[in-house]
Design a protein around this motif. Structure first.
Motif, PDB file in Angstrom:
ATOM      1  N   GLU A 127       5.243 -11.511   8.969  1.00  0.00           N
ATOM      2  CA  GLU A 127       6.464 -11.198   9.841  1.00  0.00           C
ATOM      3  C   GLU A 127       7.794 -11.661  10.043  1.00  0.00           C
ATOM      4  O   GLU A 127       8.667 -11.556  10.334  1.00  0.00           O
ATOM      5  CB  GLU A 127       5.527 -10.782  11.036  1.00  0.00           C
ATOM      6  N   ALA A 128       7.577 -12.878   9.893  1.00  0.00           N
ATOM      7  CA  ALA A 128       8.274 -14.011  10.012  1.00  0.00           C
ATOM      8  C   ALA A 128       9.682 -13.411   8.411  1.00  0.00           C
ATOM      9  O   ALA A 128      10.963 -13.547   8.190  1.00  0.00           O
ATOM     10  CB  ALA A 128       8.456 -15.519   8.983  1.00  0.00           C
ATOM     11  N   ASN A 129       8.647 -13.056   7.809  1.00  0.00           N
ATOM     12  CA  ASN A 129       9.621 -12.411   6.174  1.00  0.00           C
ATOM     13  C   ASN A 129       9.772 -10.621   6.009  1.00  0.00           C
ATOM     14  O   ASN A 129      10.232 -10.324   5.386  1.00  0.00           O
ATOM     15  CB  ASN A 129       8.773 -13.018   4.805  1.00  0.00           C
ATOM     16  N   GLY A 130       9.721 -10.582   6.904  1.00  0.00           N
ATOM     17  CA  GLY A 130      10.385  -8.694   7.883  1.00  0.00           C
ATOM     18  C   GLY A 130       9.073  -8.551   6.525  1.00  0.00           C
ATOM     19  O   GLY A 130       9.081  -6.839   6.059  1.00  0.00           O
ATOM     20  N   ALA A 131       8.155  -8.755   6.837  1.00  0.00           N
ATOM     21  CA  ALA A 131       6.642  -7.891   6.435  1.00  0.00           C
ATOM     22  C   ALA A 131       5.765  -7.465   7.432  1.00  0.00           C
ATOM     23  O   ALA A 131       5.489  -8.037   8.100  1.00  0.00           O
ATOM     24  CB  ALA A 131       5.685  -8.490   4.409  1.00  0.00           C
ATOM     25  N   MET A 132       4.317  -7.274   6.310  1.00  0.00           N
ATOM     26  CA  MET A 132       2.967  -6.221   7.311  1.00  0.00           C
ATOM     27  C   MET A 132       2.406  -7.117   6.224  1.00  0.00           C
ATOM     28  O   MET A 132       2.173  -6.340   4.998  1.00  0.00           O
ATOM     29  CB  MET A 132       3.385  -5.270   7.551  1.00  0.00           C
ATOM     30  N   LEU A 133       0.944  -7.204   6.751  1.00  0.00           N
ATOM     31  CA  LEU A 133       0.032  -7.503   6.344  1.00  0.00           C
ATOM     32  C   LEU A 133      -1.404  -6.952   7.622  1.00  0.00           C
ATOM     33  O   LEU A 133      -0.978  -6.776   8.622  1.00  0.00           O
ATOM     34  CB  LEU A 133      -0.553  -9.606   6.376  1.00  0.00           C
ATOM     35  N   GLU A 134      -2.253  -6.120   6.612  1.00  0.00           N
ATOM     36  CA  GLU A 134      -3.029  -5.287   7.727  1.00  0.00           C
ATOM     37  C   GLU A 134      -4.300  -5.262   6.639  1.00  0.00           C
ATOM     38  O   GLU A 134      -4.600  -5.508   5.269  1.00  0.00           O
ATOM     39  CB  GLU A 134      -2.685  -3.874   7.987  1.00  0.00           C
ATOM     40  N   TYR A 135      -5.619  -5.042   7.835  1.00  0.00           N
ATOM     41  CA  TYR A 135      -6.421  -5.376   6.814  1.00  0.00           C
ATOM     42  C   TYR A 135      -6.905  -3.523   7.108  1.00  0.00           C
ATOM     43  O   TYR A 135      -6.397  -2.405   7.361  1.00  0.00           O
ATOM     44  CB  TYR A 135      -8.077  -5.660   7.668  1.00  0.00           C
ATOM     45  N   VAL A 136      -7.298  -2.907   5.360  1.00  0.00           N
ATOM     46  CA  VAL A 136      -7.628  -1.657   4.964  1.00  0.00           C
ATOM     47  C   VAL A 136      -8.671  -1.141   4.667  1.00  0.00           C
ATOM     48  O   VAL A 136      -9.519  -1.770   4.162  1.00  0.00           O
ATOM     49  CB  VAL A 136      -6.787  -1.328   4.076  1.00  0.00           C
ATOM     50  N   GLU A 137      -9.370  -0.056   5.632  1.00  0.00           N
ATOM     51  CA  GLU A 137     -10.697  -0.325   6.113  1.00  0.00           C
ATOM     52  C   GLU A 137     -11.112   0.715   4.282  1.00  0.00           C
ATOM     53  O   GLU A 137     -10.203   1.769   4.121  1.00  0.00           O
ATOM     54  CB  GLU A 137     -10.848   0.928   6.935  1.00  0.00           C
ATOM     55  N   SER A 138     -12.277   0.459   3.502  1.00  0.00           N
ATOM     56  CA  SER A 138     -12.001   0.950   1.962  1.00  0.00           C
ATOM     57  C   SER A 138     -13.950   0.746   2.403  1.00  0.00           C
ATOM     58  O   SER A 138     -14.240  -0.265   2.482  1.00  0.00           O
ATOM     59  CB  SER A 138     -11.704   0.229   1.436  1.00  0.00           C
ATOM     60  N   PRO A 139     -14.499   1.553   0.865  1.00  0.00           N
ATOM     61  CA  PRO A 139     -15.692   0.979   0.471  1.00  0.00           C
ATOM     62  C   PRO A 139     -15.898   0.224   0.209  1.00  0.00           C
ATOM     63  O   PRO A 139     -15.256   0.109  -0.823  1.00  0.00           O
ATOM     64  CB  PRO A 139     -16.410   3.031   0.213  1.00  0.00           C
ATOM     65  N   GLY A 140     -16.760  -0.506  -0.442  1.00  0.00           N
ATOM     66  CA  GLY A 140     -16.966  -1.811  -0.769  1.00  0.00           C
ATOM     67  C   GLY A 140     -16.353  -3.337   0.078  1.00  0.00           C
ATOM     68  O   GLY A 140     -16.983  -3.103   1.196  1.00  0.00           O
ATOM     69  N   GLY A 141     -15.961  -3.571  -0.965  1.00  0.00           N
ATOM     70  CA  GLY A 141     -15.610  -5.151  -0.010  1.00  0.00           C
ATOM     71  C   GLY A 141     -14.109  -4.760   0.523  1.00  0.00           C
ATOM     72  O   GLY A 141     -13.916  -4.052   1.542  1.00  0.00           O
ATOM     73  N   ALA A 142     -14.092  -5.733   1.029  1.00  0.00           N
ATOM     74  CA  ALA A 142     -12.836  -6.468   1.952  1.00  0.00           C
ATOM     75  C   ALA A 142     -11.901  -6.122   1.650  1.00  0.00           C
ATOM     76  O   ALA A 142     -11.538  -6.589   0.029  1.00  0.00           O
ATOM     77  CB  ALA A 142     -12.356  -8.096   2.856  1.00  0.00           C
ATOM     78  N   ARG A 143     -10.380  -5.430   1.763  1.00  0.00           N
ATOM     79  CA  ARG A 143      -9.095  -4.604   1.276  1.00  0.00           C
ATOM     80  C   ARG A 143      -8.239  -5.514   2.588  1.00  0.00           C
ATOM     81  O   ARG A 143      -8.279  -4.947   3.334  1.00  0.00           O
ATOM     82  CB  ARG A 143      -8.645  -3.965   1.404  1.00  0.00           C
ATOM     83  N   PHE A 144      -6.920  -6.552   2.050  1.00  0.00           N
ATOM     84  CA  PHE A 144      -6.367  -6.782   2.705  1.00  0.00           C
ATOM     85  C   PHE A 144      -4.789  -6.420   2.025  1.00  0.00           C
ATOM     86  O   PHE A 144      -4.702  -6.996   0.805  1.00  0.00           O
ATOM     87  CB  PHE A 144      -5.955  -7.649   2.893  1.00  0.00           C
ATOM     88  N   ALA A 145      -3.677  -5.830   2.946  1.00  0.00           N
ATOM     89  CA  ALA A 145      -2.339  -5.280   1.905  1.00  0.00           C
ATOM     90  C   ALA A 145      -1.297  -5.899   2.948  1.00  0.00           C
ATOM     91  O   ALA A 145      -0.942  -6.425   4.212  1.00  0.00           O
ATOM     92  CB  ALA A 145      -2.355  -3.671   1.976  1.00  0.00           C
ATOM     93  N   VAL A 146      -0.250  -6.713   1.576  1.00  0.00           N
ATOM     94  CA  VAL A 146       0.747  -7.154   2.495  1.00  0.00           C
ATOM     95  C   VAL A 146       1.854  -6.070   1.498  1.00  0.00           C
ATOM     96  O   VAL A 146       2.497  -6.276   0.648  1.00  0.00           O
ATOM     97  CB  VAL A 146       1.636  -8.806   1.503  1.00  0.00           C
ATOM     98  N   THR A 147       2.472  -5.334   2.799  1.00  0.00           N
ATOM     99  CA  THR A 147       3.966  -4.498   2.489  1.00  0.00           C
ATOM    100  C   THR A 147       4.911  -5.099   2.895  1.00  0.00           C
ATOM    101  O   THR A 147       5.304  -5.506   3.932  1.00  0.00           O
ATOM    102  CB  THR A 147       3.185  -3.335   3.436  1.00  0.00           C
ATOM    103  N   CYS A 148       6.098  -5.181   1.578  1.00  0.00           N
ATOM    104  CA  CYS A 148       7.629  -5.981   1.854  1.00  0.00           C
ATOM    105  C   CYS A 148       8.198  -5.596   1.524  1.00  0.00           C
ATOM    106  O   CYS A 148       7.981  -4.842   0.289  1.00  0.00           O
ATOM    107  CB  CYS A 148       7.465  -7.705   1.229  1.00  0.00           C
ATOM    108  N   ALA A 149       9.744  -5.659   1.641  1.00  0.00           N
ATOM    109  CA  ALA A 149      10.673  -4.587   0.921  1.00  0.00           C
ATOM    110  C   ALA A 149      10.939  -5.353  -0.260  1.00  0.00           C
ATOM    111  O   ALA A 149      10.581  -6.600  -0.603  1.00  0.00           O
ATOM    112  CB  ALA A 149      12.262  -5.331   1.906  1.00  0.00           C
ATOM    113  N   ALA A 150      10.970  -4.645  -0.849  1.00  0.00           N
ATOM    114  CA  ALA A 150      11.552  -4.420  -2.338  1.00  0.00           C
ATOM    115  C   ALA A 150      12.878  -4.894  -2.673  1.00  0.00           C
ATOM    116  O   ALA A 150      14.056  -4.977  -2.161  1.00  0.00           O
ATOM    117  CB  ALA A 150      11.418  -3.291  -2.817  1.00  0.00           C
ATOM    118  N   GLY A 151      13.045  -5.695  -3.747  1.00  0.00           N
ATOM    119  CA  GLY A 151      14.409  -6.455  -4.003  1.00  0.00           C
ATOM    120  C   GLY A 151      15.672  -5.611  -4.477  1.00  0.00           C
ATOM    121  O   GLY A 151      14.981  -4.027  -5.101  1.00  0.00           O
TER     122      GLY A 151
END
Length: 536
Positions: free
Chosen positions: A512-536
């Protein structure tokens, strides 16, 4: 102030730079001229039908008929002049002057003051005072008085009549001035009331505009409905919560929010307020509160909508902020004794005659002090809140270097982590912060994975409309239990016996300090974490 035209703040200006009176003045002048026309026609008809029984025209019937007809023609001509909407005061003066001249002429033709026609000027003076809002009213009364005195004096000189009627002329003149003064006073009061009403109208308009701005900026949703359930006003927050309330034309609440409309309609019918509450919940994350717009409920209601999810999030943030300050103080206080315990454990392990059991105990002490030390470091890092130094860099070479460093540090096979690049974008992120976030996510993934080939995958692709980059960390472990997914980013929550419970929370704060977002994404199988940030 110019003496030729009325001076009002609401007047407009014409091409010559004079003030143009408002339409209300011209309408009053038309009504005044309508009275003048009716009076002239009534005098003509009275002479035509009852001329023998009336005193009208008793001295000179021909002069009276010419005068009355000219008076009617003058009144009709004034309608055309009024239509030009130019020089209001001059038009009024001409009309009143015409009234005085024609009435005095008709008085002379009817035998003078005894005809009673002089009373017609009382109405003219009163109307002139009201139409002009008190301007020149006493001047018109003076002109009427002089005209009547001259007419009576002419009669005395020409017909050798006595001067006994001068007293009646004096009384009539007093009545002229009294009527003019009364009209002047009433007109001034009326003008003051109009100006006050105009100022109040401006104040109300300003207040309505301020209220509109305040309502639009409120965090709570606000909807105003009438007794029929028609939406009269809605702010941005309410539109965001419900949607569709700002459609063109008439918007009925029942068409956009049937559940809310049913509760509001029931509330409006309950005049005593005994059967329906003023506040109620709409679903899990919305609460409505109703306030009547009038003493009786049936006139309508103001609906305040509260976003319970936002309120809970704010309460959670306050709680976490207080908890962060508390834990930071605790971490600072326990760091020194923790260092002493760790150092003492290391010294015990170096003793030559330490038994195996003591060695095992000192190892437990050392491992747990290291765990506490990591927790203290995380807490202090979180408390410092270091600002992000974002920079633009290519993500692909950065991730390749990170994977090499991670597998070397954790002593893993090179194929445990796989890198999948759909694109090779530039990103805007603090390099050290991104390294900390990825290290934390990969350590969590490694802890729950099978540590085989491709157990951890780093996926890179575009997000949204291409103006954002999405980086996912996926493992082949059992995944998070459903009951833990809503708490995974809370501080001190962990599913690992050796975890501190601050890693994911700290990673999300860094994003969040970098203007990005970290979230947990539900999916079959293992855990999935996604970081969404601004493109340069």
């Amino acid at each position: 102030m110019n003496s030729d035209e009325p001076s009002l703040q609401s007047d407009s200006w014409n091409a010559e730079g004079w003030r143009r009176p408002p339409d209300a003045y011209w309408r009053s002048l038309q009504l005044f001229n309508g009275y003048r026309t009716a009076a002239a026609l009534v005098l003509l008809m009275a002479v035509a039908f009852w001329g023998d029984t009336l005193q009208f025209g008793s001295r000179d019937m021909r002069l009276f008929m010419i005068g009355a007809a000219s008076y009617a023609a003058f009144a009709l001509a004034m309608f055309a002049i009024i239509h030009t909407r130019e020089h209001f005061t001059w038009q009024l003066a001409i009309q009143v002057g015409g009234d005085i001249g024609f009435v005095v002429l008709l008085m002379y033709a009817s035998g003078g003051l005894s005809s009673g026609l002089g009373l017609l000027l009382l109405t003219s003076l009163a109307a002139a005072g009201l139409v002009s809002r008190g301007q020149l009213t006493l001047f018109f009364a003076a002109i009427a008085t002089i005209a009547v005195l001259l007419e009576h004096t002419y009669e005395i000189l020409r017909f050798s009549e006595g001067g006994a009627q001068y007293a009646q002329v004096g009384l009539l003149s007093i009545a002229y001035f009294a009527t003019a003064w009364l009209a002047h006073t009433l007109a001034r009061r009326s003008l003051a009331s109009e100006q006050l009403a105009a100022q109040r109208e401006i104040d109300l308009a300003n207040m309505a505009q301020v209220n509109q701005l305040v309502i639009q900026d409120m965090e709570h949703g606000v909807i105003v409905v009438d007794g029929e359930g028609i939406v009269r006003q809605v702010n941005t927050a309410a539109e965001r919560m419900i949607g569709g309330l700002r459609g063109g034309g008439v918007v009925a609440l029942k068409d956009r929010a049937p559940a809310l409309h049913a509760r509001v309609e029931q509330w409006l019918r309950d005049q005593q307020g005994r059967e329906t509450p003023d506040a109620f919940d709409l679903g899990a994350n919305l609460r409505a509160r109703l306030v009547p717009v009038a003493p009786r409920r049936g006139a309508g209601a103001v609906i305040f909508l509260e976003d319970l999810a936002r309120i809970k999030a704010e309460a959670r943030q306050l709680k976490l902020a207080a908890l962060g300050r508390l834990t930071a103080n605790i971490a600072h206080e326990i760091r020194n004794p923790l260092g002493a315990i760790s150092h003492a454990a290391e010294l015990l392990q170096e003793e030559p005659e330490v038994s195996a059991g003591a060695q095992r105990l000192t190892t437990i002490i050392r491992d747990n002090t290291r765990r506490l030390d990591r927790m203290v470091n995380n807490v202090q890092t979180l408390n410092r809140g270091e600002r992000a130094k974002r920079e633009r860099f290519l993500l692909a070479p950065y991730l390749r270097a990170f994977v090499e460093q991670f597998v070397a540090t954790e002593k893993l096979a090179a194929n445990v982590i796989e890198l999948h690049l759909e694109t090779d974008p530039h990103v805007m992120f603090d390099r050290d912060h991104l390294n900390q976030v990825l290290w934390n996510l990969c350590q969590n993934a490694l802890r729950h994975s099978h540590r085989g080939p491709g157990s951890i995958r780093l996926l890179v692709g575009r997000a949204g409309r291409g103006n954002a980059v999405r980086l996912e960390v996926v493992d082949d472990g059992p995944g998070l239990p459903p009951e833990s997914r809503s708490k995974v980013f809370e501080p001190f929550f962990t599913t690992s016996p050796g975890g501190t419970g601050l890693g994911l929370y700290l990673a999300r704060e860094i994003c969040e300090a970098n203007g990005a977002m970290l979230e947990y994404v539900e999916s079959p199988g293992g855990a999935r974490f996604a970081v969404t940030c601004a493109a340069g």
